[in-house]
Scaffold this active site. Sequence first.
Site, PDB file in Angstrom:
ATOM      1  N   LYS A  85       0.864  -1.182   0.000  1.00 36.31           N
ATOM      2  CA  LYS A  85       0.000   0.000   0.000  1.00 36.31           C
ATOM      3  C   LYS A  85       0.901   1.232   0.000  1.00 36.31           C
ATOM      4  CE  LYS A  85      -4.022  -1.815   2.513  1.00 36.31           C
ATOM      5  NZ  LYS A  85      -4.896  -1.628   3.692  1.00 36.31           N
ATOM      6  N   ASP A 134     -13.274  -0.091  12.261  1.00 36.98           N
ATOM      7  CA  ASP A 134     -13.655   0.007  10.850  1.00 36.98           C
ATOM      8  C   ASP A 134     -13.780  -1.394  10.254  1.00 36.98           C
ATOM      9  OD1 ASP A 134     -14.338   0.962   8.387  1.00 36.98           O
ATOM     10  OD2 ASP A 134     -12.472   2.057   8.028  1.00 36.98           O
TER      11      ASP A 134
END
Length: 574
Positions: A338, A432
């Site tokens: 990422k 989340d």
Amino acid sequence: MWLYGIFIVIAMVERCLSKLDLYVDSDDVKQLLGVSSQLWYVHNGTVNKYALGYVVVVPPQVDTLTFRWQALEGWTMPYNLSVQIANREALSVPVLNISEQGLVPTQLSAWTVRLICTGKLTTQVDVSITLEVPMTTSLSELTTLTILRKKICLRVCRCFADSEIGANGISVEVVEARHSTTVVYITLGCLAVFLVVVAALATFNHIRNNKARPNTRRRALENNRSSVSGRTQNLPNNQRGGAVASGGKNSQSSLSELRRSPQPTNTTTATTTTTTGSPEPQYTDPRQGDVSAKLTGLRVPHETLQLLEIEQEGTFGRVYHALYQPPDKPHPTSVTVKTVTESSSEVQRSVLLSEGIMLAGLAHDQLLTVIGAVVTPPESPPRIIFPRSSQGNLKRFLQGCHTLVTKEVVSVGLQVLQALSYLHSRLLLHKDVATRNCVVDDNLAVKLTDCALARDLYPADYHCLGDNENRPIKWLALESLTHKVFTPAADVWSWGVLLWEVMTLGQQPYGEIDPFEISAVLRQGVRLAQPINCPDELFQAMTFCWTAAPRERPSVDELIMYLTNFQQHLDRYV
Ligand SMILES: *[C@@H]1O[C@H](CO)[C@@H](O)[C@H](O)[C@H]1NC(C)=O
């Protein structure tokens, strides 16, 4: 005098001609609206304008509309019947089981309209059923009655093959449809229709309210009833009250259902949400903490990493497939990286770092934790290295229309629960939990990940409610949404939404509800509805997670127990 006599004769003929009954029987109303009461369109020759004025939603699983009628007092009457539909691509030509012209029978009879979706589109199709009968002054003057329906059609994924039915009658069919946002059965417009129809029924004194039984079929139907619409905002509060009642009832019955499963015996204090008497454990957010301290031990030289292709990109975020070869290893391994673009801002870079390494130092089979980070040279964007899961992101995997049978859905749910149980036992909150923050491999091994870049890669899943904070509104527990309170019970709520996502193959929860409306709608008791083919047992687990009071939600360990039992139950039959 003779003139008067003729008038009376004509009047009698007219009266006789005008007598018609036309209604939908209570069993059929129940399928559509979830209540057992007859829905009268014409009663004893009187037209129920209220009933005719409202559009009844026909849920995906109902494809036959049945009407009952009768010409009264032994006088038959001619009729013309036709059905018009708005969208030929989504719905096949409707089939009537009586002829389009004929005589209304003098005995009570039924006729049907079959509405068969083509499976090509997910949409709602307006259907109007037009009946012309002589009801007023003469045989030649016809009254037109238009009965309105909205049929929900789902696009059917052709990549799915079989289905399984449990021997005990539990349907464990393959999730065969990718529902779109239009079939998030959550909005209230239809509820308004339902209430007005009930009001109309009341004016005709034909409500026969059966006592509400908390039976699952009824519950499913009630949820389907509140299908599709965009008219949520305009409903007065007293009408929303109806939704509260049904929401409340749902959670009650599912609660008792879940609590019936054996209680976990060795629950750690960290994972139970509340323990009366003992002090509440203090949970922390793994995003907090000293980033540079966490980076120690993670830093790797940039030459160890070779970016291959971009797998996913947002406005500034990038996910790469890459090769990683630590100095002490003979061969490179495939990894996921990422990172952000060269043009990204300082803030974007530092958020990537703090979120990307939020799970650093943790080790669990169901957690994807960072294995390295390239943070040199300092002017280039950080690159965060993760082990690679062959199928990548779970949300994208689901949206790619992969077959998941019930057992697999349960397995995905359980794996995420195990990750949560581990996190909570370390006094960490995820905050989340969603399919977008999970990865999956060929064997359906699922790992919960950090949430780095999720806002950029899944912008539709995050919203700002005027406070500059981009939050996953539709996954948040009510108290997190309104008071920014996070506890393990808030992660449990989000897990319930995740299970719903898995069941619907990555659909957007509350697709038609404005993010600004969500907290109001949730406070009214409205919840996501039972997806098609979602077994009641799973839906009960979900709705239990969405109990308004955090303390009444199941703990992660209770859910693990419940799903494990359910899985064993399935194994016996499948
Ligand atoms: C049409 O279907 C209804 C309901 O199944 C049935 O009762 C009725 O007899 C059928 N009518 C004809 C003409 O087949």
